[in-house]
Design a protein around this motif. Sequence first.
Motif, PDB file in Angstrom:
ATOM      1  N   MET A  76       0.824  -1.204   0.000  1.00 51.35           N
ATOM      2  CA  MET A  76       0.000   0.000   0.000  1.00 51.35           C
ATOM      3  C   MET A  76       0.864   1.261   0.000  1.00 51.35           C
ATOM      4  N   ALA A  77       2.071   1.181   0.516  1.00 56.64           N
ATOM      5  CA  ALA A  77       2.977   2.340   0.538  1.00 56.64           C
ATOM      6  C   ALA A  77       3.401   2.739  -0.873  1.00 56.64           C
ATOM      7  N   LYS A  78       3.193   1.871  -1.851  1.00 58.80           N
ATOM      8  CA  LYS A  78       3.552   2.183  -3.236  1.00 58.80           C
ATOM      9  C   LYS A  78       2.489   3.021  -3.940  1.00 58.80           C
ATOM     10  N   TYR A  79       1.326   3.188  -3.308  1.00 60.99           N
ATOM     11  CA  TYR A  79       0.287   4.040  -3.885  1.00 60.99           C
ATOM     12  C   TYR A  79       0.724   5.502  -3.827  1.00 60.99           C
ATOM     13  N   PRO A  80       0.102   6.369  -4.643  1.00 63.99           N
ATOM     14  CA  PRO A  80       0.404   7.803  -4.533  1.00 63.99           C
ATOM     15  C   PRO A  80       0.218   8.279  -3.084  1.00 63.99           C
ATOM     16  N   GLY A 129       1.712   7.367  -0.703  1.00 61.81           N
ATOM     17  CA  GLY A 129       2.028   6.269   0.198  1.00 61.81           C
ATOM     18  C   GLY A 129       0.837   5.626   0.866  1.00 61.81           C
ATOM     19  N   ARG A 130      -0.352   5.799   0.258  1.00 61.85           N
ATOM     20  CA  ARG A 130      -1.572   5.274   0.880  1.00 61.85           C
ATOM     21  C   ARG A 130      -2.704   5.244  -0.139  1.00 61.85           C
ATOM     22  N   PRO A 131      -3.742   4.460   0.135  1.00 58.84           N
ATOM     23  CA  PRO A 131      -4.944   4.564  -0.699  1.00 58.84           C
ATOM     24  C   PRO A 131      -5.704   5.840  -0.342  1.00 58.84           C
ATOM     25  N   ALA A 132      -6.670   6.195  -1.155  1.00 56.45           N
ATOM     26  CA  ALA A 132      -7.529   7.349  -0.862  1.00 56.45           C
ATOM     27  C   ALA A 132      -8.334   7.075   0.402  1.00 56.45           C
ATOM     28  N   THR A 133      -8.718   8.126   1.082  1.00 55.73           N
ATOM     29  CA  THR A 133      -9.624   7.966   2.213  1.00 55.73           C
ATOM     30  C   THR A 133     -11.058   7.986   1.691  1.00 55.73           C
ATOM     31  N   VAL A 134     -11.952   7.410   2.449  1.00 58.92           N
ATOM     32  CA  VAL A 134     -13.364   7.418   2.054  1.00 58.92           C
ATOM     33  C   VAL A 134     -13.869   8.851   1.892  1.00 58.92           C
ATOM     34  N   PRO A 135     -13.576   9.791   2.820  1.00 58.85           N
ATOM     35  CA  PRO A 135     -14.046  11.160   2.613  1.00 58.85           C
ATOM     36  C   PRO A 135     -13.502  11.821   1.342  1.00 58.85           C
ATOM     37  N   GLU A 136     -12.280  11.482   0.930  1.00 64.76           N
ATOM     38  CA  GLU A 136     -11.735  12.077  -0.299  1.00 64.76           C
ATOM     39  C   GLU A 136     -12.576  11.711  -1.511  1.00 64.76           C
ATOM     40  N   VAL A 137     -13.140  10.534  -1.518  1.00 63.17           N
ATOM     41  CA  VAL A 137     -13.994  10.111  -2.625  1.00 63.17           C
ATOM     42  C   VAL A 137     -15.435  10.563  -2.389  1.00 63.17           C
ATOM     43  N   ALA A 138     -15.925  10.411  -1.176  1.00 66.43           N
ATOM     44  CA  ALA A 138     -17.313  10.767  -0.863  1.00 66.43           C
ATOM     45  C   ALA A 138     -17.583  12.251  -1.087  1.00 66.43           C
ATOM     46  N   ASP A 139     -16.603  13.097  -0.772  1.00 72.95           N
ATOM     47  CA  ASP A 139     -16.790  14.535  -0.975  1.00 72.95           C
ATOM     48  C   ASP A 139     -17.030  14.866  -2.446  1.00 72.95           C
ATOM     49  N   LEU A 140     -16.392  14.127  -3.337  1.00 69.88           N
ATOM     50  CA  LEU A 140     -16.636  14.347  -4.766  1.00 69.88           C
ATOM     51  C   LEU A 140     -18.070  13.983  -5.121  1.00 69.88           C
ATOM     52  N   PHE A 141     -18.566  12.869  -4.593  1.00 67.72           N
ATOM     53  CA  PHE A 141     -19.956  12.477  -4.842  1.00 67.72           C
ATOM     54  C   PHE A 141     -20.926  13.547  -4.335  1.00 67.72           C
ATOM     55  N   VAL A 142     -20.643  14.080  -3.158  1.00 72.22           N
ATOM     56  CA  VAL A 142     -21.512  15.122  -2.595  1.00 72.22           C
ATOM     57  C   VAL A 142     -21.532  16.335  -3.516  1.00 72.22           C
ATOM     58  N   TYR A 143     -20.357  16.742  -3.976  1.00 74.55           N
ATOM     59  CA  TYR A 143     -20.279  17.882  -4.901  1.00 74.55           C
ATOM     60  C   TYR A 143     -21.056  17.592  -6.182  1.00 74.55           C
ATOM     61  N   LEU A 144     -20.838  16.414  -6.766  1.00 68.27           N
ATOM     62  CA  LEU A 144     -21.494  16.087  -8.027  1.00 68.27           C
ATOM     63  C   LEU A 144     -23.010  16.008  -7.887  1.00 68.27           C
ATOM     64  N   GLY A 165      -5.300   9.300  -7.445  1.00 64.57           N
ATOM     65  CA  GLY A 165      -3.977   9.832  -7.144  1.00 64.57           C
ATOM     66  C   GLY A 165      -3.052   9.857  -8.347  1.00 64.57           C
ATOM     67  N   GLY A 166      -3.595   9.792  -9.548  1.00 66.96           N
ATOM     68  CA  GLY A 166      -2.793   9.839 -10.758  1.00 66.96           C
ATOM     69  C   GLY A 166      -2.364   8.477 -11.284  1.00 66.96           C
ATOM     70  N   ILE A 167      -2.854   7.398 -10.670  1.00 72.74           N
ATOM     71  CA  ILE A 167      -2.459   6.052 -11.113  1.00 72.74           C
ATOM     72  C   ILE A 167      -2.748   5.865 -12.602  1.00 72.74           C
ATOM     73  N   THR A 168      -3.936   6.244 -13.038  1.00 75.67           N
ATOM     74  CA  THR A 168      -4.294   6.085 -14.449  1.00 75.67           C
ATOM     75  C   THR A 168      -3.438   6.982 -15.333  1.00 75.67           C
TER      76      THR A 168
END
Length: 125
Positions: free
Chosen positions: A79-83, A85-100, A117-120
């Motif tokens: 998991m430290a290899k992710y941007p 050094g971690r996966p996204a947090t649930v709020p980081e994704v959920a906040d986008l849904f709330v905005y949308l 985090g730029g993986i794609t």
Amino acid sequence: ILNNIGNGGENPDFNYIAGSTGNAALMAFTRALGGSSLEDGIRVVGVNPGPVATDRIVKVMRGHAAKMLGDAERFGELMAKYPLGRPATVPEVADLFVYLASDRSAYSSGAIFTVDGGITSKRSV
């Protein structure tokens, strides 16, 4: 309509072929329907989360660590290899849904928002 898709559709993976295919199809559905849906007062958008810090990702990464490193408890090293050094947090994704879902995103339709985090993007030249 908010579609929680997943970045597997942008990153086809032999080991996740059914999920990658399903995600790609839902991305196409979102773009196609969302292109004309505003004429009916409906917005259609999609979110492609990458790895998110949930029980599921821990389980998956434990399995990978067992196979790759011989010890499931070493999943944190993977998991430290992710941007960042971690996966996204649930709020980081959920906040986008709330905005949308809000009126502040009234002009968004037929679009896919990738939160990985730029993986794609790292696959680009």
